[in-house]
Scaffold this active site. Structure first.
Site, PDB file in Angstrom:
ATOM      1  N   ASP A 125       0.831  -1.218   0.000  1.00  0.00           N
ATOM      2  CA  ASP A 125       0.000   0.000   0.000  1.00  0.00           C
ATOM      3  C   ASP A 125       0.868   1.271   0.000  1.00  0.00           C
ATOM      4  O   ASP A 125       1.658   1.495   0.902  1.00  0.00           O
ATOM      5  CB  ASP A 125      -0.881  -0.065   1.255  1.00  0.00           C
ATOM      6  CG  ASP A 125      -1.692   1.199   1.524  1.00  0.00           C
ATOM      7  OD1 ASP A 125      -1.734   2.089   0.661  1.00  0.00           O
ATOM      8  OD2 ASP A 125      -2.292   1.269   2.620  1.00  0.00           O
ATOM      9  N   HIS A 298      -3.505   4.700   6.860  1.00  0.00           N
ATOM     10  CA  HIS A 298      -2.454   4.107   6.025  1.00  0.00           C
ATOM     11  C   HIS A 298      -1.061   4.382   6.596  1.00  0.00           C
ATOM     12  O   HIS A 298      -0.802   5.430   7.180  1.00  0.00           O
ATOM     13  CB  HIS A 298      -2.528   4.679   4.609  1.00  0.00           C
ATOM     14  CG  HIS A 298      -3.822   4.384   3.914  1.00  0.00           C
ATOM     15  ND1 HIS A 298      -4.013   3.253   3.148  1.00  0.00           N
ATOM     16  CD2 HIS A 298      -4.988   5.058   3.908  1.00  0.00           C
ATOM     17  CE1 HIS A 298      -5.248   3.265   2.677  1.00  0.00           C
ATOM     18  NE2 HIS A 298      -5.866   4.350   3.122  1.00  0.00           N
TER      19      HIS A 298
HETATM   20 ZN   LIG Z   1      -7.925   1.605  -0.003  1.00  0.00          ZN
HETATM   21 ZN   LIG Z   2      -8.979   1.008   3.111  1.00  0.00          ZN
END
Ligand SMILES: [Zn+2]
Ligand SMILES: [Zn+2]
Length: 482
Positions: A125, A298
């Site tokens: 990610d 994130h």
């Molecule tokens: Zn996402």
């Molecule tokens: Zn997500």
């Protein structure tokens, strides 16, 4: 499906209308998917399989191991995929939160175990690849929430995403701690909260949550509402509240609105416009820049580097982010010692081939791109139509109507010019007079089949030099005579 966020699940029913494949998801993700699939009449046609973090499934030639990752929604997983050529690790959306809202940290042990087995490639990610440091824990917003709930004199309205289940828990905790009841507003918020509570992912006393109808009869300082609409969308609940067009209730002087979210890039202007309007209606608005009422779900740069060290992949493929994030993530990989030739920065449609000889190379590009969903139609509206709508929305249109003699192709009347959304006609008399003159001159010197196309071009470029705007230009012909 790694988790239940909208950017991962939003297109599921369109996808499954075209591809008949079983779907694997953890219990909460599955519950959220079921809501979507039922709404679209697909629930009985799709094979859903529940998996658990720590569990595995044999799917075709692959063995997929699901491992828990922290994110801003419970029950998110990453994937360890054993393939005939080696082990791939897919991070899912993740952060390394040591004190997550649901007390369930990322499964570091599993990551280390993968590394011991030898990882061919890591796909990870990249959302926050340009953010230095470490993303704060979800818990850091609790003191800010506490402060607002302690001091607000009227109602509190918290706006967030309907799939940000962890945030629902935090709002519920704050409401319970400060003697307020909580009402969810809007279909997706109500349904997601219901399913998350039913499956045990939201922990709140039964008498805490009240239906909106009941809530609106309560005293303002006994009430907190939670709704969607953090991105300034005009038809969302927050959007309608900001313009005084919400059906069920209005903003009242003394309301406190918390925007617990971050504007998605590109939405900043509409978000701030909504905030201004809410202030104008008498609300006190608290948003990310005023108080820490939102934190990202994130990983930031240090967490990204740690993941690479934990997993020790041979190849690295940054995923989930704009191209600039992927490049930044690639440069972090170089910093921790992954050689540049072992990093593949790719965009949608590009194929990476991993081979038994331990090599990685780029395969053929597969055609791909955006599919526009326009109301109930899918894929019928393409980029060309979107482009036309954009032009009409930005610069309007200009219609030039000509009345010509059929035989001589000479003008019988002054060209008629009509504009919409381009200029305010009474103020643009000179521009329109000049346009009329140019049209007249052009008509009288060309008289072949290309008249319309040539005229449209001529008017377009004249208007552009004069106004630096590009309205859509149409020329219509009325031919009179024998
Ligand atoms: Zn996402
Ligand atoms: Zn997500």
């Amino acid at each position: 499906m790694t988790h239940g966020h909208e950017d991962h699940t939003g297109a599921i029913h369109h996808l499954l209308e075209q591809i008949d494949a079983p779907v694997y998801a953890t219990a909460l993700t599955r519950g959220l998917l079921e809501i979507k699939l039922s709404r679209n009449g697909l629930i009985n046609r799709v094979q859903l399989n529940t998996v658990q973090a720590g569990g595995m499934a044999d799917i075709g030639p692959f063995r997929v191991e699901f491992f828990h990752v922290c994110h801003s929604i419970p029950d998110g997983v990453g994937l360890g995929i054993t393939t005939p050529v080696g082990l791939l690790v897919h991070s899912g959306d993740y952060k390394f939160d040591h004190t997550p809202v649901d007390y369930w940290p990322t499964d570091y042990a599993k990551l280390a175990e993968f590394s011991a087995r030898g990882v061919l490639a890591l796909l990870s990610d990249s959302t926050n690849a340009d953010r230095p440091g470490w993303t704060p824990s979800e818990r850091v917003i609790e003191p800010a929430f506490d402060e607002v709930f302690r001091t607000a004199k009227g109602r509190i309205i918290v706006a967030s995403f309907a799939s940000l289940i962890s945030r629902m828990q935090q709002v519920a905790n704050a409401a319970a701690n400060h003697g307020r009841k909580l009402a969810f507003v809007g279909t997706s918020m109500v349904e997601n909260a219901r399913i998350a509570r039913k499956l045990g992912y939201l922990d709140m006393p039964d008498d805490l949550v009240v239906p909106i109808e009941q809530a609106l009869r309560m005293r303002p300082r006994e009430l907190a509402l939670m709704s969607t609409g953090t991105q300034g969308e005009p038809t969302s609940i927050m959007g309608r509240l900001s313009t005084g067009t919400n059906r069920q209730f209005d903003i009242e002087v003394g309301d406190t609105v918390i925007l617990s979210s971050h504007p998605i890039p590109g939405n900043e202007e509409s978000v701030y416009r909504t905030i201004n309007r809410l202030f104008r209606r008498g609300a006190n608005v608290i948003y990310e820049k005023i108080a820490p009422v939102h934190v990202s779900g994130h990983a930031s740069q240090e967490e990204m580097k740690l993941l690479m060290h934990l997993v020790k992949p041979k190849f690295f493929i940054p995923i989930h982010g704009e191209l600039r994030h992927l490049h930044q993530h690639a440069s972090l990989a170089h910093q921790v010692g992954i050689p540049p030739e072992n990093v593949a920065v790719i965009e949608n449609g590009m194929v990476v081939e991993l081979d038994c000889d331990g090599s990685m190379k780029m395969g053929e590009r597969i055609p791909g791109g955006y599919v526009f969903v326009d109301g109930s139609s899918v894929g019928e509206v393409g980029p060309a139509v979107m482009r036309e709508r954009e032009i009409l929305a930005n610069d309007g249109f200009v219609l030039v109507n000509l009345t010509l003699d059929r035989r001589s192709c000479r003008l019988l009347e002054e060209p008629e010019i009509i504009t919409r959304g381009f200029v305010y006609e009474p103020d643009a008399e000179e521009l329109l007079t000049d346009t009329r003159r140019i049209v007249t001159e052009s008509v009288n010197c060309v008289s072949n089949g290309r008249l319309q196309g040539d005229l449209e071009q001529a008017v377009k470029s004249y208007l552009y030099t004069k106004t630096k705007r590009r309205p859509m230009v149409f020329v219509t012909l009325n031919q009179l005579g024998q």
